[in-house]
Design a protein around this motif. Sequence first.
Motif, PDB file in Angstrom:
ATOM      1  N   VAL A 492     -53.059 -64.502  64.267  1.00  0.00           N
ATOM      2  CA  VAL A 492     -52.392 -63.783  65.092  1.00  0.00           C
ATOM      3  C   VAL A 492     -50.557 -64.474  65.172  1.00  0.00           C
ATOM      4  CG1 VAL A 492     -52.285 -63.233  67.758  1.00  0.00           C
ATOM      5  CG2 VAL A 492     -54.345 -63.245  66.270  1.00  0.00           C
ATOM      6  N   ALA A 493     -50.047 -63.873  65.512  1.00  0.00           N
ATOM      7  CA  ALA A 493     -48.419 -64.485  65.554  1.00  0.00           C
ATOM      8  C   ALA A 493     -47.691 -64.032  67.060  1.00  0.00           C
ATOM      9  CB  ALA A 493     -47.486 -64.277  64.279  1.00  0.00           C
ATOM     10  N   ALA A 494     -47.139 -65.352  67.963  1.00  0.00           N
ATOM     11  CA  ALA A 494     -46.516 -64.900  68.624  1.00  0.00           C
ATOM     12  C   ALA A 494     -45.291 -65.543  68.492  1.00  0.00           C
ATOM     13  CB  ALA A 494     -47.774 -65.262  70.129  1.00  0.00           C
ATOM     14  N   ARG A 495     -44.346 -65.204  69.420  1.00  0.00           N
ATOM     15  CA  ARG A 495     -42.811 -65.470  69.308  1.00  0.00           C
ATOM     16  C   ARG A 495     -42.365 -65.611  70.867  1.00  0.00           C
ATOM     17  NH1 ARG A 495     -39.524 -61.727  66.608  1.00  0.00           N
ATOM     18  NH2 ARG A 495     -40.019 -63.209  64.211  1.00  0.00           N
ATOM     19  N   ASN A 496     -41.968 -66.586  71.505  1.00  0.00           N
ATOM     20  CA  ASN A 496     -41.485 -66.345  72.873  1.00  0.00           C
ATOM     21  C   ASN A 496     -39.929 -65.788  72.512  1.00  0.00           C
ATOM     22  OD1 ASN A 496     -40.097 -67.166  74.863  1.00  0.00           O
ATOM     23  ND2 ASN A 496     -40.020 -69.272  74.790  1.00  0.00           N
ATOM     24  N   ASP A 502     -42.041 -75.779  78.533  1.00  0.00           N
ATOM     25  CA  ASP A 502     -42.911 -76.495  78.097  1.00  0.00           C
ATOM     26  C   ASP A 502     -44.800 -76.091  77.541  1.00  0.00           C
ATOM     27  OD1 ASP A 502     -43.697 -75.138  80.497  1.00  0.00           O
ATOM     28  OD2 ASP A 502     -42.963 -77.145  81.857  1.00  0.00           O
ATOM     29  N   TYR A 503     -44.774 -75.002  78.322  1.00  0.00           N
ATOM     30  CA  TYR A 503     -46.477 -74.513  77.391  1.00  0.00           C
ATOM     31  C   TYR A 503     -46.540 -73.485  77.270  1.00  0.00           C
ATOM     32  CZ  TYR A 503     -48.150 -74.664  82.362  1.00  0.00           C
ATOM     33  OH  TYR A 503     -48.463 -74.619  83.741  1.00  0.00           O
ATOM     34  N   GLU A 550     -54.875 -71.626  70.873  1.00  0.00           N
ATOM     35  CA  GLU A 550     -53.805 -72.330  70.173  1.00  0.00           C
ATOM     36  C   GLU A 550     -53.591 -72.951  71.487  1.00  0.00           C
ATOM     37  OE1 GLU A 550     -50.114 -73.064  66.902  1.00  0.00           O
ATOM     38  OE2 GLU A 550     -51.446 -70.650  67.779  1.00  0.00           O
ATOM     39  N   TRP A 551     -53.293 -73.789  71.953  1.00  0.00           N
ATOM     40  CA  TRP A 551     -51.862 -74.269  72.452  1.00  0.00           C
ATOM     41  C   TRP A 551     -51.157 -75.627  72.380  1.00  0.00           C
ATOM     42  CZ3 TRP A 551     -52.197 -74.084  77.700  1.00  0.00           C
ATOM     43  CH2 TRP A 551     -51.159 -74.695  78.204  1.00  0.00           C
ATOM     44  N   ILE A 552     -50.288 -75.026  72.936  1.00  0.00           N
ATOM     45  CA  ILE A 552     -48.873 -74.566  72.213  1.00  0.00           C
ATOM     46  C   ILE A 552     -48.102 -75.751  72.965  1.00  0.00           C
ATOM     47  CG2 ILE A 552     -46.548 -74.054  71.710  1.00  0.00           C
ATOM     48  CD1 ILE A 552     -47.881 -71.078  71.117  1.00  0.00           C
ATOM     49  N   ARG A 584     -45.493 -70.479  80.391  1.00  0.00           N
ATOM     50  CA  ARG A 584     -45.321 -70.555  81.242  1.00  0.00           C
ATOM     51  C   ARG A 584     -43.555 -70.410  81.609  1.00  0.00           C
ATOM     52  NH1 ARG A 584     -42.579 -75.135  84.305  1.00  0.00           N
ATOM     53  NH2 ARG A 584     -42.934 -75.513  85.704  1.00  0.00           N
ATOM     54  N   GLY A 585     -43.342 -69.349  83.124  1.00  0.00           N
ATOM     55  CA  GLY A 585     -41.920 -69.491  83.300  1.00  0.00           C
ATOM     56  C   GLY A 585     -40.952 -70.617  83.616  1.00  0.00           C
ATOM     57  N   VAL A 586     -40.317 -70.583  83.289  1.00  0.00           N
ATOM     58  CA  VAL A 586     -39.028 -71.301  83.422  1.00  0.00           C
ATOM     59  C   VAL A 586     -37.734 -71.007  84.441  1.00  0.00           C
ATOM     60  CG1 VAL A 586     -39.704 -72.255  81.234  1.00  0.00           C
ATOM     61  CG2 VAL A 586     -38.124 -70.907  81.238  1.00  0.00           C
ATOM     62  N   ALA A 587     -37.342 -69.669  84.233  1.00  0.00           N
ATOM     63  CA  ALA A 587     -36.175 -69.339  85.300  1.00  0.00           C
ATOM     64  C   ALA A 587     -36.266 -69.830  86.302  1.00  0.00           C
ATOM     65  CB  ALA A 587     -35.880 -67.882  84.955  1.00  0.00           C
TER      66      ALA A 587
END
Length: 618
Positions: A492-496, A502-503, A550-552, A584-587
């Motif tokens: 599985v490939a995921a992108r931000n 931060d996680y 998988e924790w990032i 995690r959202g950042v805005a």
Amino acid sequence: MKKTRYRMKAPTLALLSLCCAFISLTPALAEEIFVPAYLYDRGIAVKTNPLEIADTCLGIPYRDDGTIDHKGYFTTFNRPDRVYDTPGLNCSGLVLSVARFLFNKNFSLEQATRDRQKNSGANAAFGKDWDFGYDLILNVTEHAPRRVIMPDTRPHPLDTSDGLSLRGFDLQDGNAWAAVLRQMQPGKIYLGSISRETGNPRRVLHYHVVLMIPDEKGGVWLYHSTRRSRAHKMNINTAGGINRLWAQFRDSGHDRKKILIVEALPPGRDQDKAPATTAGGPLQAPESAASASSEDRLALKAMEILDNVRPVARDTAQLSANPTSRADSEEEEFQPQPSRPQPAPATRPDPLANLTISHLSGKVFRSFPDLVTQIPRFADDSKQAIKFSFRNNGGRPRDLSLLLRGPAGDFRYQGQVLQGGKDLVVVYPRDFARGSRGGLDQGKYGMEAHVDGEKWCANVFEVDFLKDAEPKIIDVKIPATVASGQTFSVKVAARNQGKESDYGGITLSAPDPHGLKLVSARPGKIYGRGSTVLSITQDKIKTKVPMAEEWIELWGENKTHELEAKIQAGPPGTYPLYIRCAIRGVAVKSSVILMDPVSSDTVDQQGFPVKVYNIQVR
């Protein structure tokens, strides 16, 4: 908490005034209230401003069912016989603990949780405590003049209603919020119960409560407790605040959330200016000019919400390594489309309120010790121009040239920075050649400064609306057919696709481990059956089936991560595999967890939407 409690008298002045200069106070009969040493040390015993009282609870960790009893002990609603040495509150515990001081009454747990209609016992049709939040906000306001606040402004009697017939208005309705916020007044306290339909057959659950306190400057501060953010507050009379609330409680197509808001008048208010009324009747606003102006500010802020909110369409969930509360984890697809009210032109808010300047990088090519500059800023509140500031502390003037490269092309400025500490402010587009045009383009800019013909410094920045992180599953490599007993790989490939977070994480699970057995995960780990994780329906649960995750840490912008899981096929048949990712959202600095997929007809054991892949075992 220390085993010895601090005993204190409630202040002799009623705990309702946000500003003594604007609202008259009268002495109120003090009631003895016990508090933990933790809150006593934060000064709760001597505070009279409702916001300051509520602020003493900020940051208290979330505890499942956590509360404070009337004797001043940290405990839980379901096991009041247990006492904790450390602080911990859930949403109901926070509201109850603050309400004791706001209403000057030392509510016991039995008083606060009384089953008002005797319809939520162990054998109730909708389940035990289905209207817990509804009962709590009515129990703690029972001795105060109160009314229901609704967008239609009509009276809604409480005596003939219950938690099924009176649920308030749609939580995601921007028009409704604007109408409700316009009615809120400083000096009054507002409690809310959030409810949703759940289960099969469908039933109503009042599962979350909040406290709202208006200030004199047009803010309405909502306090609540969630697992990820602990006890925290947000100004819901701003676009950022209401967006954060909406993000924390998103709807799905089958799960419409509503909020019931009760306005209550704390003891000690000047009753001539705000007469007591029966339930469902109006509570008159103070007649002083100062109070009226504060109400005008509340109304204008309510208008501003609908002009400035930018709806998003994301889902949120909790990750097993960093669990969130039920309130933080239930966010689902959010697409409010309120019609915009039309305020008077003189008070119309700026639609660019969420426009920001993000500073990406900078560099100094040569040092000029007498010259000082600042990072670019908006020239004024209209956000239609950018200013560059320079100061010359030397003894002679300096020639300054600027090259600005932006979305609309290249623009130049030529001038002088005078000596003797004089400031020079250069404004784009006004002061730049070819810059006499309207508006400010969004996008990336590069500014290069030369002094006396020599390159001095450069700055790269971006003008754009607030952006958030954006998780996206971009690729899944999975076999459609495998042989019984075969061990195979799923990648599985995921992108931000948004801002750096931060996680985050990628999660995979098989609801039928007899057919698909998780063997390993790289990178990441396998959480076996019986692991403690979070659920949107019961907070903590024990996993019934294994899951891989998988924790990032620090998921960068446009950064792709991959999870490879080894799976062993069982007996012949067709078996589903669940895949999702979260970040995690950042805005809005909120701890909201954003999801892909944003919604789904299928959820995993934790209750979160997933992508389903069926694998045929031969």
